[in-house]
Design a protein around this motif. Structure first.
Motif, PDB file in Angstrom:
ATOM      1  N   LEU A 112     -26.221-113.465 -90.227  1.00  0.00           N
ATOM      2  CA  LEU A 112     -25.518-112.211 -89.974  1.00  0.00           C
ATOM      3  C   LEU A 112     -25.532-111.922 -88.479  1.00  0.00           C
ATOM      4  O   LEU A 112     -26.597-111.763 -87.881  1.00  0.00           O
ATOM      5  N   GLU A 113     -24.358-111.831 -87.912  1.00  0.00           N
ATOM      6  CA  GLU A 113     -24.242-111.542 -86.484  1.00  0.00           C
ATOM      7  C   GLU A 113     -24.930-110.217 -86.158  1.00  0.00           C
ATOM      8  O   GLU A 113     -25.657-110.102 -85.177  1.00  0.00           O
ATOM      9  N   SER A 114     -24.713-109.226 -87.024  1.00  0.00           N
ATOM     10  CA  SER A 114     -25.238-107.886 -86.746  1.00  0.00           C
ATOM     11  C   SER A 114     -26.756-107.848 -86.769  1.00  0.00           C
ATOM     12  O   SER A 114     -27.356-106.951 -86.185  1.00  0.00           O
ATOM     13  N   MET A 115     -27.397-108.778 -87.460  1.00  0.00           N
ATOM     14  CA  MET A 115     -28.850-108.749 -87.575  1.00  0.00           C
ATOM     15  C   MET A 115     -29.484-109.838 -86.719  1.00  0.00           C
ATOM     16  O   MET A 115     -30.694-110.075 -86.804  1.00  0.00           O
ATOM     17  N   GLY A 116     -28.682-110.516 -85.956  1.00  0.00           N
ATOM     18  CA  GLY A 116     -29.222-111.483 -85.000  1.00  0.00           C
ATOM     19  C   GLY A 116     -29.725-112.781 -85.609  1.00  0.00           C
ATOM     20  O   GLY A 116     -30.533-113.486 -84.996  1.00  0.00           O
ATOM     21  N   GLY A 117     -29.274-113.124 -86.803  1.00  0.00           N
ATOM     22  CA  GLY A 117     -29.696-114.413 -87.359  1.00  0.00           C
ATOM     23  C   GLY A 117     -29.689-114.402 -88.870  1.00  0.00           C
ATOM     24  O   GLY A 117     -29.062-113.542 -89.502  1.00  0.00           O
ATOM     25  N   PHE A 118     -30.394-115.365 -89.449  1.00  0.00           N
ATOM     26  CA  PHE A 118     -30.431-115.485 -90.902  1.00  0.00           C
ATOM     27  C   PHE A 118     -31.270-114.374 -91.530  1.00  0.00           C
ATOM     28  O   PHE A 118     -32.345-114.053 -91.031  1.00  0.00           O
ATOM     29  N   MET A 124     -19.836-108.175 -85.008  1.00  0.00           N
ATOM     30  CA  MET A 124     -20.191-106.874 -84.433  1.00  0.00           C
ATOM     31  C   MET A 124     -21.705-106.720 -84.379  1.00  0.00           C
ATOM     32  O   MET A 124     -22.417-107.246 -85.222  1.00  0.00           O
ATOM     33  N   LYS A 125     -22.152-105.965 -83.402  1.00  0.00           N
ATOM     34  CA  LYS A 125     -23.559-105.596 -83.346  1.00  0.00           C
ATOM     35  C   LYS A 125     -23.866-104.606 -84.478  1.00  0.00           C
ATOM     36  O   LYS A 125     -22.968-103.938 -84.980  1.00  0.00           O
ATOM     37  N   SER A 126     -25.146-104.507 -84.787  1.00  0.00           N
ATOM     38  CA  SER A 126     -25.599-103.645 -85.868  1.00  0.00           C
ATOM     39  C   SER A 126     -25.119-102.190 -85.690  1.00  0.00           C
ATOM     40  O   SER A 126     -24.590-101.586 -86.621  1.00  0.00           O
ATOM     41  N   ASP A 127     -25.276-101.653 -84.476  1.00  0.00           N
ATOM     42  CA  ASP A 127     -24.897-100.248 -84.231  1.00  0.00           C
ATOM     43  C   ASP A 127     -23.406-100.020 -84.420  1.00  0.00           C
ATOM     44  O   ASP A 127     -22.985 -99.032 -85.021  1.00  0.00           O
ATOM     45  N   GLU A 128     -22.627-100.961 -83.880  1.00  0.00           N
ATOM     46  CA  GLU A 128     -21.182-100.833 -83.962  1.00  0.00           C
ATOM     47  C   GLU A 128     -20.719-100.902 -85.413  1.00  0.00           C
ATOM     48  O   GLU A 128     -19.885-100.115 -85.871  1.00  0.00           O
ATOM     49  N   LEU A 129     -21.310-101.852 -86.149  1.00  0.00           N
ATOM     50  CA  LEU A 129     -20.936-102.017 -87.554  1.00  0.00           C
ATOM     51  C   LEU A 129     -21.321-100.780 -88.362  1.00  0.00           C
ATOM     52  O   LEU A 129     -20.535-100.281 -89.173  1.00  0.00           O
ATOM     53  N   PHE A 130     -22.528-100.264 -88.118  1.00  0.00           N
ATOM     54  CA  PHE A 130     -22.968 -99.087 -88.864  1.00  0.00           C
ATOM     55  C   PHE A 130     -22.064 -97.885 -88.564  1.00  0.00           C
ATOM     56  O   PHE A 130     -21.711 -97.126 -89.465  1.00  0.00           O
ATOM     57  N   TYR A 176     -31.925-110.822-106.474  1.00  0.00           N
ATOM     58  CA  TYR A 176     -30.768-110.639-105.596  1.00  0.00           C
ATOM     59  C   TYR A 176     -30.714-109.185-105.130  1.00  0.00           C
ATOM     60  O   TYR A 176     -30.872-108.265-105.933  1.00  0.00           O
ATOM     61  N   GLY A 177     -30.539-108.982-103.833  1.00  0.00           N
ATOM     62  CA  GLY A 177     -30.486-107.631-103.269  1.00  0.00           C
ATOM     63  C   GLY A 177     -29.056-107.137-103.131  1.00  0.00           C
ATOM     64  O   GLY A 177     -28.277-107.671-102.347  1.00  0.00           O
ATOM     65  N   VAL A 178     -28.723-106.100-103.904  1.00  0.00           N
ATOM     66  CA  VAL A 178     -27.334-105.621-103.919  1.00  0.00           C
ATOM     67  C   VAL A 178     -26.992-104.888-102.617  1.00  0.00           C
ATOM     68  O   VAL A 178     -25.931-105.116-102.027  1.00  0.00           O
ATOM     69  N   ASP A 179     -27.901-104.022-102.146  1.00  0.00           N
ATOM     70  CA  ASP A 179     -27.616-103.265-100.923  1.00  0.00           C
ATOM     71  C   ASP A 179     -27.467-104.202 -99.728  1.00  0.00           C
ATOM     72  O   ASP A 179     -26.575-104.040 -98.902  1.00  0.00           O
ATOM     73  N   ARG A 180     -28.356-105.180 -99.626  1.00  0.00           N
ATOM     74  CA  ARG A 180     -28.261-106.147 -98.543  1.00  0.00           C
ATOM     75  C   ARG A 180     -26.917-106.872 -98.578  1.00  0.00           C
ATOM     76  O   ARG A 180     -26.356-107.221 -97.537  1.00  0.00           O
ATOM     77  N   SER A 181     -26.432-107.110 -99.805  1.00  0.00           N
ATOM     78  CA  SER A 181     -25.150-107.799 -99.937  1.00  0.00           C
ATOM     79  C   SER A 181     -23.997-106.949 -99.424  1.00  0.00           C
ATOM     80  O   SER A 181     -23.036-107.469 -98.862  1.00  0.00           O
ATOM     81  N   VAL A 182     -24.088-105.632 -99.659  1.00  0.00           N
ATOM     82  CA  VAL A 182     -23.040-104.747 -99.138  1.00  0.00           C
ATOM     83  C   VAL A 182     -22.961-104.921 -97.619  1.00  0.00           C
ATOM     84  O   VAL A 182     -21.887-105.114 -97.044  1.00  0.00           O
ATOM     85  N   TRP A 183     -24.131-104.895 -96.981  1.00  0.00           N
ATOM     86  CA  TRP A 183     -24.165-105.065 -95.528  1.00  0.00           C
ATOM     87  C   TRP A 183     -23.655-106.464 -95.134  1.00  0.00           C
ATOM     88  O   TRP A 183     -22.845-106.605 -94.206  1.00  0.00           O
ATOM     89  N   ALA A 184     -24.117-107.479 -95.838  1.00  0.00           N
ATOM     90  CA  ALA A 184     -23.720-108.852 -95.505  1.00  0.00           C
ATOM     91  C   ALA A 184     -22.206-109.023 -95.639  1.00  0.00           C
ATOM     92  O   ALA A 184     -21.567-109.686 -94.811  1.00  0.00           O
ATOM     93  N   LEU A 185     -21.618-108.389 -96.666  1.00  0.00           N
ATOM     94  CA  LEU A 185     -20.175-108.540 -96.863  1.00  0.00           C
ATOM     95  C   LEU A 185     -19.384-107.798 -95.790  1.00  0.00           C
ATOM     96  O   LEU A 185     -18.226-108.128 -95.522  1.00  0.00           O
ATOM     97  N   ALA A 186     -20.009-106.790 -95.194  1.00  0.00           N
ATOM     98  CA  ALA A 186     -19.366-106.138 -94.053  1.00  0.00           C
ATOM     99  C   ALA A 186     -19.496-107.036 -92.826  1.00  0.00           C
ATOM    100  O   ALA A 186     -18.536-107.275 -92.103  1.00  0.00           O
ATOM    101  N   ASP A 187     -20.682-107.570 -92.606  1.00  0.00           N
ATOM    102  CA  ASP A 187     -20.902-108.443 -91.439  1.00  0.00           C
ATOM    103  C   ASP A 187     -19.998-109.666 -91.483  1.00  0.00           C
ATOM    104  O   ASP A 187     -19.379-110.042 -90.485  1.00  0.00           O
ATOM    105  N   VAL A 188     -19.905-110.277 -92.649  1.00  0.00           N
ATOM    106  CA  VAL A 188     -19.185-111.549 -92.767  1.00  0.00           C
ATOM    107  C   VAL A 188     -17.659-111.351 -92.787  1.00  0.00           C
ATOM    108  O   VAL A 188     -16.920-112.119 -92.180  1.00  0.00           O
ATOM    109  N   HIS A 189     -17.194-110.315 -93.482  1.00  0.00           N
ATOM    110  CA  HIS A 189     -15.753-110.218 -93.742  1.00  0.00           C
ATOM    111  C   HIS A 189     -15.011-109.180 -92.906  1.00  0.00           C
ATOM    112  O   HIS A 189     -13.781-109.133 -92.933  1.00  0.00           O
ATOM    113  N   LEU A 190     -15.737-108.299 -92.218  1.00  0.00           N
ATOM    114  CA  LEU A 190     -15.074-107.242 -91.452  1.00  0.00           C
ATOM    115  C   LEU A 190     -14.915-107.727 -90.023  1.00  0.00           C
ATOM    116  O   LEU A 190     -15.904-108.014 -89.347  1.00  0.00           O
TER     117      LEU A 190
END
Lengths: 510, 510
Positions: B315-321, B1-7, B365-379
């Protein structure tokens, strides 16, 4: 134990210590070592299990600790979150006015104006507690919030939240949707709050950054369904405001139903007061006779609180009862203020079409104070040994694993330590010193279960694969198979939960 | 998903939303709703189980987020924790210099002086991204720390910590005692950090208050015993700095042993890099081909970092690594600076009498970034349905309990919901809408197990007391006795743990 003795013990055992010690410390800041951090986390989990567990409609969220200025202007904190201060013109020290006037006015200075306090200082002939000079002055009240220059332009102002509650109020519109547009529902936050205390003394009781656990319950003042019958016979140790004004602080044991029938308190309030009391007694394990529910009088409570009881625990180290929690019926003050401040109408439309601005019942709880209280209440001497009789689900290290002889059973015990951790039993391995010394260390750390691997465990005999489990409080020992340890121990590591309301989650929007 | 759609999806489901929305929001601040707060807490617990679980000598502590000025002066943050900024004289907007110069200088502006940046702005003819005027100016670098007027006198200055690491360094002397005066040992903190970001964009990737999980390992540079053999064959997806300087960002799969033998990296570093990689792959469940370990060059890394790899996830939503974590070998920089700043010698004496100033290996390790990454990767979408395929131990609501028909099995299901909660299975009751709709809601919430109570459960037939368990990813259903649910489900709710070092806790002081 006295406060100093208890603090020394907690510091030595790595429970708490002053922050930034190598720089001489910083007033009002403390750090938690491994045992303290573990205990704190378990208290937070137990609070959440209990209070969020009270209803299917109570939710835990997490929110930013920084509040834009408009928020604290609307909430009243910008104007009113102040402590009357007294400063000395000679030595430039600052003090809380209530401390300086402790003898002249034991009932405190809440509600007095700067001029009235100034007059009291003069009339009492108060001297500076620091340098002794009679050069005390009363400046304008001191705002306890930490302000931040927010953003890069230097024109934005924001504040560290002085209480987690404000974050819950800001989340109300989103949470109305999450809760499927029905009342009541609750928003809980366990998180940091910040106050620039004038005199951050009394250890964990007046810190400048501290952890609160708060539950804000939003409800329709005309209808708050709950299973009051379940609590009606619970006797609560109350000190009513009227009795206090008449000069007595004596505790009365009053049944919940009585507090409603002749005590003038609403059912929803008493229901949550009972569960708060039970949390202290049944979850934290504080003896009932050390808990009291102290009602604040009209003069003492904030003007927006319609009903206010503090939960106090008698602490030997602090010389008497200390406030740890509170139950506040705040009416519609919060949503009304934020509605005005934001220009958004925060009233909601219920099934049936009635519009209501929800009222708020606030359950507030100090986590750091609880850490101290649990040390005061449960840490004691038992003959030769020092024993921290924490409930097992609060123990920072619930299990210890020892090899009787490190060289012979060390490898087995290390493997067992890993297996127990994977099976959900947090534990600490220790092979240093005699078994007696190791027991003593774990007694002081509050560890309820010590598991010893010995020659029989690793041998070929009938006791192969069994270990000795030693229980902290009774010192009783039993022989168990390692395979049975999780089933035997794990249930006692889960904090108690209340029976939830029988009602399914409320829902307008099904 | 794109960033906007995911958010939009995360906001609708109550995972995250902008803070203080009713006041128009506040840049760089986000709140976590029930699902987000649950996920975040579980990520923190999984991180702790994994990294603190690596050794008997790694400890979790908790510390004040406020640092006295002397601390950040010694650490270098007061002088150097800055971002080059560009401001516009016409519209008074402020921007990060690297953003304004993105095209003119894609490699970024790290290490450039104000004068050099000014020259680049002129030479490139850059216009204000906000108003389009050519009136850009480069002010002195902007310090990202939030300063606080601390105490009541107005003369004390303190700062919100820009990273949790500093709190660990301050605790070093106390923890030396807790760790029984032996090296190595580690101090972990999961807590808040604060940065007044110039341009807090990219959602959870540049917040002004955020949660870090950091482990600081203190060790003797001459001797860091660890079971390297356990990791030597793990192939790591690295991008070495030399290769990057030569123009390629291509990932090479290099065995751990090879990185030591011919790659010039020390064993202790590679050992922890392997476990960091495994955390992303085996605990967070990120597919291996979406993870890379990017080495920073001399020019890119902070001068005190001797070795620095970032852990990045595609991350697809962020356009790259995007960077989520880092492994930093910081040498003796930290204890040396704080030793000088505080005037206390922080070197320690080891068994045998040798004195050493410990070196630090930092795992951040960034916890908030991980929340986003786990949405990007697994949702993701699976035909008609939206599915959040979180590992079960990370699911905010691991279990749902449904009555097939609310009126007939509601009471039974509510009771079961309470029983499962008491048995250690957090769950949510839901009786709204068709079973299909309820499955869909829980699929989106990432719930791995849906338990349905039906007529047979409450009836007298052979299926009395059994329920249907529906598995999220496979949609497979099975019939189980309610009594078997805890044993069947609970193990999958415990996050994986590494095998700890076989070595017993180090100890000079037995």
């Amino acid at each position: 134990m006295k406060s100093d003795e208890l603090f020394a013990l907690l510091r030595r055992r790595g429970v708490i210590w002053p922050s930034a010690e190598i720089y001489g410390g910083a007033q009002g800041l403390y750090d938690y070592g491994p045992l303290g951090a573990g205990l704190k986390r378990r208290i937070e989990d137990a609070w959440t299990a209990w209070f969020v567990g009270l209803s299917h409609d109570y939710y835990l969220i997490d929110a930013a600790e920084i509040l834009p200025e408009a928020v604290v202007r609307a909430s009243g904190h910008l104007e009113n979150f102040t402590d009357p201060e007294v400063t000395c013109d000679s030595c430039h020290s600052a003090f809380r006015a209530d401390t300086v006037l402790e003898k002249a006015r034991p009932e405190g200075v809440d509600g007095l104006s700067v001029a009235e306090i100034e007059q009291l200082v003069r009339a009492s002939g108060a001297k500076c507690p620091s340098c002794g000079a009679k050069t005390l002055r009363v400046p304008p009240p001191f705002n306890l919030m930490f302000g931040l220059d927010y953003g890069v332009t230097g024109h934005e102002r924001a504040y560290l939240r002085p209480e987690t509650a404000q974050s819950s109020y800001l989340s109300f519109p989103r949470m109305w949707d999450v809760a499927r547009r029905a009342l009541p529902f609750g928003i809980a936050i366990v998180g940091k709050a910040y106050r620039n205390e004038i005199a951050p003394r009394q250890l964990l009781f007046r810190m400048r950054t501290f952890t609160q656990a708060e539950l804000q319950i939003f409800f329709d003042p005309e209808h708050f369904p709950l299973p009051f019958d379940r609590v009606r016979e619970e006797k609560l140790p109350v000190v009513r405001a009227a009795r206090r004004l008449a000069g007595s602080e004596e505790v009365e044991l009053v049944p919940a139903a009585e507090l409603v029938r002749s005590g003038g308190l609403p059912e929803f309030y008493v229901y949550h007061l009972v569960h708060t009391y039970r949390f202290f007694r049944d979850v934290l394990g504080v003896p009932a006779d050390r808990i009291r529910l102290l009602e604040k009088s009209d003069q003492e409570r904030a003007f927006y609180n319609r009903i206010h009881f503090d939960v106090e625990v008698r602490l030997e180290s602090m010389g008497g009862f200390k406030e740890i929690a509170g139950v506040h019926y705040r009416g519609d003050y919060d949503l009304s203020r934020h509605g005005k401040g934001s220009g958004k109408d925060l009233s909601v439309t219920l099934t049936g079409g009635r519009s209501v601005l929800p009222h708020v019942l606030e359950l507030t709880y100090g986590v750091d104070r609880s850490v101290w209280a649990l040390a005061d209440v449960h840490l004691h001497k038992d003959g030769e040994r020092t024993l921290w009789s924490l409930p097992p689900y609060l123990a920072p290290v619930p299990v210890a694993v020892f090899p009787l002889i490190a060289k012979e059973q060390g490898a087995y015990a290390l493997r067992l330590s890993d297996e127990l951790a994977s099976a959900g039993l947090p534990n600490q391995y220790d092979d240093a010193g005699t078994i007696g010394k190791r027991y003593a260390r774990m007694d002081e750390a509050g560890t309820p279960f010590c598991v010893t691997v010995d020659g029989e465990t690793v041998g070929d005999g009938p006791n192969h694969g069994t270990v000795t489990v030693r229980h902290r409080d009774s010192k009783a020992q039993e022989r168990l198979s390692t395979a049975d340890l999780p089933a035997r121990i794990a249930p006692s590591l889960r904090p108690p939960r209340p029976t939830r309301s029988d009602a399914a989650p409320s829902s307008n929007a099904r």
